[in-house]
Motif scaffolding. Structure first.
Motif, short mmCIF file in Angstrom:
data_model
loop_
_atom_site.label_atom_id
_atom_site.label_comp_id
_atom_site.label_asym_id
_atom_site.label_seq_id
_atom_site.Cartn_x
_atom_site.Cartn_y
_atom_site.Cartn_z
N SER A 84 0.80 -1.22 0.00
CA SER A 84 0.00 0.00 0.00
C SER A 84 0.84 1.27 0.00
O SER A 84 0.33 2.34 -0.34
CB SER A 84 -0.93 0.02 1.22
OG SER A 84 -0.18 -0.08 2.42
N LEU A 85 2.13 1.18 0.35
CA LEU A 85 2.91 2.42 0.44
C LEU A 85 3.03 3.13 -0.90
O LEU A 85 3.16 4.35 -0.95
CB LEU A 85 4.30 2.14 1.02
CG LEU A 85 5.44 1.77 0.05
CD1 LEU A 85 6.78 1.99 0.72
CD2 LEU A 85 5.34 0.33 -0.42
N LEU A 86 2.96 2.38 -2.01
CA LEU A 86 3.11 3.02 -3.31
C LEU A 86 1.90 3.87 -3.68
O LEU A 86 1.92 4.58 -4.67
CB LEU A 86 3.37 1.96 -4.37
CG LEU A 86 4.73 1.27 -4.27
CD1 LEU A 86 4.88 0.22 -5.36
CD2 LEU A 86 5.87 2.27 -4.35
N GLN A 87 0.84 3.78 -2.90
CA GLN A 87 -0.33 4.61 -3.17
C GLN A 87 -0.17 6.02 -2.62
O GLN A 87 -0.94 6.92 -2.97
CB GLN A 87 -1.58 3.95 -2.56
CG GLN A 87 -1.89 2.61 -3.18
CD GLN A 87 -3.10 1.95 -2.54
OE1 GLN A 87 -3.85 2.59 -1.83
NE2 GLN A 87 -3.29 0.66 -2.81
N ASP B 5 -1.32 -1.06 -8.15
CA ASP B 5 -2.09 -0.02 -8.81
C ASP B 5 -2.37 1.10 -7.81
O ASP B 5 -1.95 1.06 -6.65
CB ASP B 5 -3.39 -0.55 -9.41
CG ASP B 5 -4.26 -1.25 -8.36
OD1 ASP B 5 -3.99 -1.10 -7.16
OD2 ASP B 5 -5.21 -1.94 -8.76
N GLY B 6 -3.05 2.12 -8.26
CA GLY B 6 -3.37 3.26 -7.41
C GLY B 6 -2.19 4.17 -7.13
O GLY B 6 -2.23 4.96 -6.19
N PHE B 7 -1.15 4.06 -7.93
CA PHE B 7 0.03 4.90 -7.71
C PHE B 7 -0.30 6.38 -7.93
O PHE B 7 -1.05 6.72 -8.83
CB PHE B 7 1.16 4.53 -8.69
CG PHE B 7 1.83 3.23 -8.40
CD1 PHE B 7 3.07 2.96 -8.95
CD2 PHE B 7 1.24 2.27 -7.60
CE1 PHE B 7 3.70 1.75 -8.70
CE2 PHE B 7 1.86 1.07 -7.35
CZ PHE B 7 3.09 0.81 -7.92
N LEU C 73 -0.12 1.41 -13.78
CA LEU C 73 0.77 2.51 -13.41
C LEU C 73 0.27 3.80 -14.05
O LEU C 73 0.10 3.87 -15.26
CB LEU C 73 2.20 2.22 -13.88
CG LEU C 73 2.78 0.86 -13.46
CD1 LEU C 73 4.16 0.67 -14.07
CD2 LEU C 73 2.85 0.75 -11.95
N GLN C 74 0.08 4.82 -13.21
CA GLN C 74 -0.41 6.10 -13.71
C GLN C 74 0.74 7.04 -14.11
O GLN C 74 0.58 8.25 -14.14
CB GLN C 74 -1.27 6.77 -12.63
CG GLN C 74 -2.45 5.95 -12.19
CD GLN C 74 -3.41 5.65 -13.33
OE1 GLN C 74 -3.73 6.52 -14.13
NE2 GLN C 74 -3.87 4.40 -13.42
N LEU C 75 1.88 6.47 -14.41
CA LEU C 75 3.06 7.25 -14.75
C LEU C 75 2.87 8.02 -16.06
O LEU C 75 2.25 7.53 -17.00
CB LEU C 75 4.27 6.33 -14.90
CG LEU C 75 4.72 5.58 -13.64
CD1 LEU C 75 5.66 4.44 -14.00
CD2 LEU C 75 5.40 6.54 -12.66
N TYR C 76 3.48 9.20 -16.09
CA TYR C 76 3.52 10.00 -17.31
C TYR C 76 4.86 9.88 -18.03
O TYR C 76 4.94 10.10 -19.24
CB TYR C 76 3.24 11.47 -17.00
CG TYR C 76 1.80 11.77 -16.66
CD1 TYR C 76 0.91 12.23 -17.62
CD2 TYR C 76 1.31 11.56 -15.38
CE1 TYR C 76 -0.43 12.49 -17.32
CE2 TYR C 76 -0.02 11.83 -15.06
CZ TYR C 76 -0.88 12.29 -16.03
OH TYR C 76 -2.20 12.54 -15.71
N ASN C 77 5.90 9.54 -17.27
CA ASN C 77 7.24 9.55 -17.84
C ASN C 77 8.12 8.52 -17.11
O ASN C 77 8.09 8.45 -15.88
CB ASN C 77 7.85 10.94 -17.72
CG ASN C 77 9.20 11.05 -18.41
OD1 ASN C 77 9.44 10.39 -19.41
ND2 ASN C 77 10.08 11.88 -17.87
N ILE C 78 8.86 7.75 -17.88
CA ILE C 78 9.88 6.85 -17.33
C ILE C 78 11.19 7.26 -17.98
O ILE C 78 11.37 7.08 -19.19
CB ILE C 78 9.56 5.38 -17.62
CG1 ILE C 78 8.22 4.99 -16.98
CG2 ILE C 78 10.68 4.47 -17.10
CD1 ILE C 78 7.74 3.61 -17.38
N THR C 79 12.09 7.83 -17.20
CA THR C 79 13.33 8.36 -17.78
C THR C 79 14.40 7.31 -17.98
O THR C 79 15.41 7.56 -18.64
CB THR C 79 13.89 9.49 -16.91
OG1 THR C 79 14.13 8.99 -15.59
CG2 THR C 79 12.90 10.64 -16.81
N GLY C 80 14.20 6.13 -17.41
CA GLY C 80 15.13 5.02 -17.61
C GLY C 80 14.41 3.81 -18.15
O GLY C 80 13.75 3.87 -19.18
#
Length: 519
Positions: A139-142, A161-163, A184-191
């Motif tokens: 749950s910490l990633l939320q 989920d729920g990031f 994953l609700q990410l907009y950008n992964i730089t690596g």
């Protein structure tokens, strides 16, 4: 009056002594909250530490003897790392107050840990969870809003989920047998984003992702990237179970792009893709018969390699392919449009377009003394191979010559990984099954001495180009990519060949060449 003055002096002296004592206590407390490492062994240690030090400078490390339920309520700001390794009797870790960790959370080999909840954590540089076989929720990633790297390896987590995260540098999710949902609700992964070896039913959803520098995606059943517009680095999709891959907005790939051994894949749709900078490889996806989803593709640098059961390949916008071009199909396939592109110099470098239409297909070609099965057509223009020793060998040779040779190596590593994971003993270690049960000789690809590093399959691919090329030279011998068509007669079984002057385009690969073009 004198008594009053005496009492006043006594009172003032007492206050002074008390103040001094309090100052000493404050100094002692401040000193204990700033040390290189504090070691926690028991629940009482954790409680007293967190109460005494809302802000702690240094690392917090759990003893291997730490057991039961540990709570760090009271700790707010950790200027360092939180480390737990080998504490097999630990059941849960929690904090309802911890908000900031400047370095890392590293949990490893905690065989008894079932609960991990830092419910208020907002910022941490690195999260590493490895070897926690009973942990089924995270749950910490939320709550975390800022993180550099996340690694989740060998847990029982069922869903991530729920990031709230919008950006991450590097995310690795491998060997989580129960994981079926990764949203994953990410907009950008730089690596790098690496997903591999999880539950075969895994659904990977990236609804907001606009850019990811590198992808290494293995063994997923569904993948969604509706907003992806660019991949500045390399992307490989190996041994997945999805039937369709769609990236409707993807326009640019700055490295290599590869799809291999995706046995259910029938439809590949990237209608906006304009440029691939370092090799495009679509190989051994045996249910894919048509390729119509690359309608905007204009430029492929570093080479193009398509191997499989194609009956129709349409690339209407293609204007520029550099270094190598190889399309080989087990089915009837027209090469006319690609011959025209070569003759118009839109394709530079070694050019081959082959259709192997007899029953034996690629397997028969392997056993053919001429290298080409009967009833096949091969278009081999200037500087190309004299027939095909076998499409498997062709794939190896072309892969090494491609600027995207790393893509071939990624497929190699994926195959090795799957074989080791499944521990299949019924098949030869030097063969891969075709869709119809036949086998393709791939001894070079399945060399048991190769080691799969799950954490960095993509990052290390380019560094392995020279080693792979040297190994192929030693084991495969002449892959025939540099032979001139004029050096031998037309092999039996080739119904047609189109030739251009041999000096039109020089060979791009030699079996004894140390450096791989495009490295």
């Amino acid at each position: 009056m004198r008594i009053y003055l005496l009492l006043r002096d006594i009172l003032l002296l007492g206050l002074a002594v008390c103040g001094y004592g309090a100052n000493v206590v404050r100094q002692a407390s401040a000193s204990s909250c700033s040390v290189a490492t504090t070691t926690i062994t028991s629940a009482s240690d954790a409680a007293s530490f967190a109460t005494a030090c809302p802000t702690f400078t240094g690392d917090v490390a759990l003893s291997t003897k730490a057991a039961g339920n540990l709570s760090f309520d009271g700790l707010v700001n950790l200027q360092g790392s939180f480390i737990a390794a080998g504490s097999g009797q630990l059941n849960s870790l929690s904090s309802n107050s911890l908000q900031f960790i400047t370095s890392s959370v590293s949990l490893a080999n905690l065989t008894g840990l079932k609960r991990f909840n830092f419910s208020q954590l907002q910022s941490v540089n690195t999260i590493t969870l490895q070897g926690i076989p009973q942990l089924d929720t995270l749950s910490l990633l939320q709550t975390v809003q800022s993180v550099g790297m996340i690694q989740v390896n060998n847990t029982q987590i069922r869903s991530l989920d729920g990031f709230k995260l919008q950006s991450v540098v590097r995310m690795i999710v491998v060997n989580n047998d129960k994981l079926v949902n990764l949203n994953l609700q990410l907009y950008n992964i730089t690596g790098l984003l690496q997903v591999q070896g999880n539950n075969p039913a895994l659904n990977l959803s990236l609804p907001n992702l606009g850019s990811a520098h590198q992808f290494a995606i293995y063994n997923v059943t569904a993948m969604s990237v509706p907003a992806l517009t660019q991949i500045p680095g390399q992307a490989v999709f190996i041994a997945n179970y999805f039937t369709t891959f769609s990236a409707p907005l993807l326009q640019f790939v700055g490295g290599g792009l590869g799809f291999g051994l995706n046995n259910n894949l029938t439809n590949l749709s990237m209608p906006a893709l304009d440029t691939v900078q370092n090799g495009l490889e679509i190989a051994y996806n045996y249910k894919m018969s048509t390729m119509e989803g690359l309608s905007a593709l204009k430029t492929v640098k570093g080479g193009l390699l398509f191997l499989g059961n194609f009956t129709d390949i349409t690339l209407p916008s293609l204007k520029n392919v550099t270094q190598l071009f190889n399309i080989t199909s087990q089915q009837a396939l027209s090469c006319d449009s690609f011959d025209t592109l070569y003759q118009e110099h839109a394709i530079s470098g070694n050019y081959t377009c082959a259709s192997l239409t007899d029953r034996g297909g690629i397997a028969a070609a392997r056993n053919s003394s001429s290298g080409i099965a009967s009833n096949s057509t091969v278009s081999t223009l200037s500087g190309t191979q004299q027939g095909l020793s076998s499409p498997a060998k062709t794939g190896v040779g072309v892969g090494v010559g491609l600027g995207g040779a790393a893509l071939l190596l990624a497929i190699v590593l994926g195959v090795i990984y799957l074989r080791r994971k499944r521990n299949t003993k019924s098949q030869s270690a030097d063969a891969l099954p075709e869709a119809d049960g036949k086998e393709i000789e791939r001894a070079v690809m399945l060399d048991g001495n190769q080691k799969v590093e799950l954490e960095t399959p993509v990052a290390e691919l380019h560094s392995g180009k020279r080693a792979l090329a040297q190994e192929l030279e030693a084991q495969e011998g002449d892959v025939e990519l540099g032979r001139s068509p004029s050096s031998a007669a037309l092999p039996p079984g080739i119904e047609s060949r189109h030739e251009m002057p041999a000096n039109e385009v020089p060979p791009m690969y030699s079996p004894h060449r140390e450096e791989v073009d495009g490295a």
